[in-house]
Design an enzyme around this catalytic site. Structure first.
Site, mmCIF file in Angstrom:
data_model
loop_
_atom_site.group_PDB
_atom_site.id
_atom_site.type_symbol
_atom_site.label_atom_id
_atom_site.label_comp_id
_atom_site.label_asym_id
_atom_site.label_seq_id
_atom_site.Cartn_x
_atom_site.Cartn_y
_atom_site.Cartn_z
ATOM 1 N N ASP A 66 34.209 43.569 22.529
ATOM 2 C CA ASP A 66 34.004 42.318 23.260
ATOM 3 C C ASP A 66 33.093 41.415 22.431
ATOM 4 O O ASP A 66 31.947 41.768 22.146
ATOM 5 C CB ASP A 66 33.374 42.621 24.625
ATOM 6 C CG ASP A 66 33.125 41.362 25.426
ATOM 7 O OD1 ASP A 66 34.091 40.622 25.654
ATOM 8 O OD2 ASP A 66 31.968 41.098 25.790
ATOM 9 N N THR A 71 36.151 35.395 23.949
ATOM 10 C CA THR A 71 34.838 35.247 23.301
ATOM 11 C C THR A 71 34.918 35.525 21.794
ATOM 12 O O THR A 71 34.152 34.949 21.029
ATOM 13 C CB THR A 71 33.816 36.203 23.933
ATOM 14 O OG1 THR A 71 34.351 37.528 23.930
ATOM 15 C CG2 THR A 71 33.512 35.812 25.354
ATOM 16 N N THR A 72 35.842 36.391 21.370
ATOM 17 C CA THR A 72 36.003 36.659 19.936
ATOM 18 C C THR A 72 36.756 35.509 19.272
ATOM 19 O O THR A 72 36.348 35.006 18.220
ATOM 20 C CB THR A 72 36.778 37.976 19.718
ATOM 21 O OG1 THR A 72 36.138 39.013 20.454
ATOM 22 C CG2 THR A 72 36.817 38.358 18.260
ATOM 23 N N ASP A 78 36.283 41.066 32.178
ATOM 24 C CA ASP A 78 37.142 40.097 31.489
ATOM 25 C C ASP A 78 38.436 39.870 32.272
ATOM 26 O O ASP A 78 38.882 38.733 32.445
ATOM 27 C CB ASP A 78 37.495 40.601 30.076
ATOM 28 C CG ASP A 78 36.326 40.451 29.105
ATOM 29 O OD1 ASP A 78 35.242 40.053 29.575
ATOM 30 O OD2 ASP A 78 36.484 40.741 27.910
#
Length: 543
Positions: free
Chosen positions: A74, A107-108, A405
């Site tokens: 994550d 988020t990545t 998520d």
């Protein structure tokens, strides 16, 4: 003038000049050097988490200073746990955090995109283009990309009756996580949890009603959705009943203790009679407290504070089961779920302030004699708890993050039911649209447009690399097919199924998440490009 970092002097002609103090202790970067330093720092961080992108992305092991190990892919968690000292590095950490807070997923990707944009900006700076023109060009290119996203987005059916489409989206999110071996089950749990608390008419999801609780032991497949509240507590006395039906709950934030005098004076007990009186007074107070709870009609007391063995024994005698040391957030959730009121004083307790639940029972796990309390069949049936099981603490923690998520993505679809296709398909479509727009521009911004289009390709390139494919060949093939057919659902075939149509592979992402990624990454890059002077203490810096 006391805070002025220097002194004023005059030359022989009376002209003033300033002598700045402590210049040898200052480190200063200006102009292109400052920008290059920022770009290099951002690239290093983006390259660190680039390998975590996509369904075949690799995990990172983070070891904290006290030896605690976290294994995750994550992006927000990795960056939060990295000890980043560089100022621009910290901005990237905040970038992934804001994507996590707003959407919960992507988020990545947002950090990889920001790193690619800065890399392209570095190439434009080398060609002598002014950073402000680059920043403005990126801003305009981002607007073009977002407009194209809106054009290719498709409406998505969200209904409580047909949950299959939502489960497919949740499975896309969970596909890159450590729990993907049972991601169909996890996706169903996430979708059912959100739909249980969602108001589909108002397009609103109250996340406070969803609690994710972890318990080490068992297998990931043992993870369940409980329609009620699960708390990691047991009955205060082992002889109290383990299962209660048609329960009336008194939710208390006052302790089962005799009131203490609010003075600084001491009480001296000089003989046995006085001690017995004091003991009798304490017992009478305990009985009075228990009596008030029983009088209100409560059959279970949930107490935020603890109570001693004497009070515990008295509660058992009076046949009033109790739970102690229940935390503040759990107390609030129990109150919401059972429709009860949190009572700060015993005197204020009344029948209308009691919560109600159909069943309260203790769950026991394996041979460890670990117990948890489940409050089910509540009057407000919308409160749900996901009980995550796993072989070790690390796995349980990662499963909780993955479920968070998935919950966030399903929530964003309830709020805005429009989707684009994953596997880099949306980025390639936007890249083609931005590159086409660049050819129609006569101004200097056309260079920034082409660089933005190239930066968008960093996402499908990273996906192809992480999947063990020949990145350039895979991207070139998909790009050519998209340009020829105009089908924006064609993406990188990460799972090697032989089919690059993401619509048929059910690789779906929410439009809200993708749009937010583009906007946040561009805003950050624009801000970094406007910094041309950095002053810092000369004590050595690094990532």
């Amino acid at each position: 003038m006391a805070a002025f970092p220097g002194s004023i002097a005059f030359d022989e002609f009376g002209r003033p000049f300033i002598i700045l103090r402590d210049q040898e202790n200052q480190k200063r970067l200006t102009g292109i050097d400052a920008l290059k330093s920022h770009i290099l720092a951002a690239q290093q961080i983006a390259n660190t988490i680039r390998t975590s992108l996509g369904p075949k992305g690799l995990d990172k092991m983070m070891v904290s200073p006290d030896g605690e190990v976290t294994v995750t892919n994550d992006g927000a968690t990795i960056l939060k746990m990295m000890e980043v000292d560089h100022e621009i590095g910290k901005l990237l950490v905040q970038l992934s955090q804001s994507q996590d807070d707003e959407i919960g997923d992507g988020t990545t990707g947002v950090v990889v995109l920001a790193g690619a944009l800065l890399e392209q900006a570095g190439a434009l700076l080398d060609r002598g283009i002014h950073p402000i023109r680059i920043a403005d060009g990126f801003e305009l290119a981002c607007q073009t990309a977002v407009k194209h996203l809106d054009k290719i987005a498709e409406l998505f059916p969200v209904s409580a009756e047909n949950t299959e489409p939502l489960i497919k989206v949740a499975m896309t999110t969970l596909g890159s996580k450590i729990i993907n071996k049972c991601h169909r089950q996890m996706a169903e749990i996430a979708v059912n949890a959100v739909l249980a608390v969602a108001d589909l008419e108002q397009k609103d999801v109250n996340f406070e009603l969803i609690k994710v609780e972890g318990k080490v032991g068992g297998r990931l497949e043992d993870t369940t959705l409980v329609k009620g509240v699960v708390i990691d507590k047991t009955m205060s006395h082992p002889q109290m009943p383990k299962e209660l039906k048609n329960v009336k709950l008194a939710i208390l934030t006052c302790p089962f203790e005799p009131p203490k005098p609010k003075t600084k004076h001491k009480l001296d007990v000089t003989n046995v009679e006085e001690f017995k009186e004091l003991r009798q007074y304490e017992q009478d107070k305990f009985k009075e407290m228990v009596g008030l709870v029983k009088k209100a009609g409560a059959t279970l007391a949930i107490c935020q504070w603890g109570f001693d063995d004497e009070a515990n024994h008295l509660l058992l005698q009076q046949q009033l089961p109790a739970v102690r040391w229940v935390g503040g957030p759990e107390i609030e959730l129990i109150a919401i779920a059972t429709g009860g009121r949190i009572v700060p004083r015993f005197e204020e307790l009344s029948p209308d302030k009691l919560g109600s639940a159909g069943l309260v029972r203790e769950l026991s796990f394996g041979t460890t004699k670990d117990h948890m309390l489940v409050i089910e069949e509540c009057s407000n049936s919308r409160a749900v708890t996901i009980l995550v099981r796993g072989g070790n603490q690390m796995l349980v923690a990662e499963a909780k993050r993955s479920l968070h998520d998935a919950l966030c993505v399903v929530r964003s679809l309830v709020q805005e039911p429009r989707v684009v296709y994953g596997g880099g398909a949306a980025e390639i479509a936007c890249s083609l649209a931005v590159a086409a727009q660049a050819d129609q521009l006569a101004s200097l911004e056309q260079y920034a447009f082409r660089s933005f289009a190239e930066a968008l390709e960093s996402i499908p390139l990273a996906l192809a690399e992480n999947s063990g494919l020949s990145a350039i060949h895979a991207l070139g093939e998909v790009k050519a097919k998209q340009a020829a057919t105009g089908d924006s659902a064609l993406g990188i075939d990460c799972m090697s199924t032989g089919n690059m149509n993401m619509r048929e592979q059910h690789v779906i992402e929410s439009l809200k998440s993708k749009r937010q990624q583009l906007l946040l990454a561009t805003q950050l890059v624009k801000m970094i490009l406007k910094i041309d002077d950095v002053r810092s203490p000369n004590d050595g810096q690094g990532l």
